[in-house]
Design a protein around this motif. Structure first.
Motif, mmCIF file in Angstrom:
data_model
loop_
_atom_site.group_PDB
_atom_site.id
_atom_site.type_symbol
_atom_site.label_atom_id
_atom_site.label_comp_id
_atom_site.label_asym_id
_atom_site.label_seq_id
_atom_site.Cartn_x
_atom_site.Cartn_y
_atom_site.Cartn_z
ATOM 1 N N SER A 3 0.832 -1.672 0.003
ATOM 2 C CA SER A 3 -0.309 0.171 -0.251
ATOM 3 C C SER A 3 0.673 1.098 0.175
ATOM 4 O O SER A 3 1.948 1.576 0.905
ATOM 5 C CB SER A 3 -1.017 -0.728 1.302
ATOM 6 N N HIS A 61 -9.436 11.871 -4.011
ATOM 7 C CA HIS A 61 -8.771 10.037 -4.886
ATOM 8 C C HIS A 61 -10.440 9.326 -5.233
ATOM 9 O O HIS A 61 -11.011 8.692 -3.874
ATOM 10 C CB HIS A 61 -8.095 9.306 -3.649
ATOM 11 N N ASP A 87 -9.739 4.936 -8.426
ATOM 12 C CA ASP A 87 -8.843 4.104 -8.193
ATOM 13 C C ASP A 87 -7.909 3.624 -7.665
ATOM 14 O O ASP A 87 -6.895 3.769 -6.802
ATOM 15 C CB ASP A 87 -8.158 6.191 -7.684
ATOM 16 N N ILE A 88 -9.008 3.696 -6.143
ATOM 17 C CA ILE A 88 -8.338 2.423 -4.835
ATOM 18 C C ILE A 88 -8.712 1.148 -5.915
ATOM 19 O O ILE A 88 -9.740 0.779 -6.499
ATOM 20 C CB ILE A 88 -9.629 2.426 -4.240
ATOM 21 N N ASP A 89 -7.314 0.725 -5.757
ATOM 22 C CA ASP A 89 -7.341 -0.762 -5.112
ATOM 23 C C ASP A 89 -7.664 -1.869 -4.383
ATOM 24 O O ASP A 89 -7.965 -2.966 -4.971
ATOM 25 C CB ASP A 89 -5.094 -0.960 -5.351
ATOM 26 N N THR A 122 -10.708 -3.968 -7.862
ATOM 27 C CA THR A 122 -10.296 -3.245 -7.198
ATOM 28 C C THR A 122 -11.205 -4.455 -6.239
ATOM 29 O O THR A 122 -12.119 -5.519 -6.499
ATOM 30 C CB THR A 122 -11.578 -2.303 -6.736
ATOM 31 N N ILE A 142 -4.417 2.644 -2.025
ATOM 32 C CA ILE A 142 -4.412 2.394 -3.583
ATOM 33 C C ILE A 142 -2.677 2.255 -3.364
ATOM 34 O O ILE A 142 -1.937 2.854 -2.246
ATOM 35 C CB ILE A 142 -3.971 3.921 -3.940
ATOM 36 N N ASN A 143 -2.479 1.219 -4.478
ATOM 37 C CA ASN A 143 -0.968 0.695 -4.005
ATOM 38 C C ASN A 143 -0.254 0.888 -4.886
ATOM 39 O O ASN A 143 -0.234 1.737 -5.309
ATOM 40 C CB ASN A 143 -1.182 -0.721 -4.909
#
Length: 124
Positions: free
Chosen positions: A25, A57, A61-63, A97, A121-122
């Motif tokens: 992360s 964010h 866009d979140i992993d 995701t 987010i990675n």
């Protein structure tokens, strides 16, 4: 984090879920949302997304996401609520995701529901 791992739940995470969530992360976001309307799952999730943490964010866009849904034992999650969680997963979250959810009791909520979104987010 302690509550995420150790608080009593009726749908739980295990330590491997937590490890995979924090592995690699770069940015972590925590946001809270509440609702007591007829569409309480969707409303609480949307209210959490109004957090200032999500202004820079976007949810696409979140992993990785872990959602904790809290409710009172008198107003537990039902099948309609679980269907709403699946709707969030299908319609609002990027298909790449990783999305994990669990549920716990919070007797202070009465008819309300609370969602806590842990988003990562990675490093790329």
């Amino acid at each position: 984090l302690y509550k995420l791992l150790c608080a009593p739940k009726y749908i739980s995470l295990d330590i491997e879920d937590i490890y995979r969530f924090f592995d690699n992360s770069a940015i972590s976001i925590i946001a809270f949302g509440y609702s007591n309307d007829s569409n309480r799952i969707i409303s609480s999730f949307d209210n959490a997304l109004k957090s200032p943490a999500f202004t820079s964010h976007k949810i696409g866009d979140i992993d990785k996401i872990i959602c904790e849904f809290q409710c009172s034992s008198q107003h537990q999650l039902g099948t309609d609520d679980v269907e709403c969680i699946h709707e969030i997963m299908k319609q609002r979250i990027n298909e790449k995701t990783s999305f994990i959810w669990h549920a716990s009791f919070n007797e202070e909520l009465n008819e309300k529901i609370k969602v806590i979104i842990f988003a990562n987010i990675n490093k790329h």
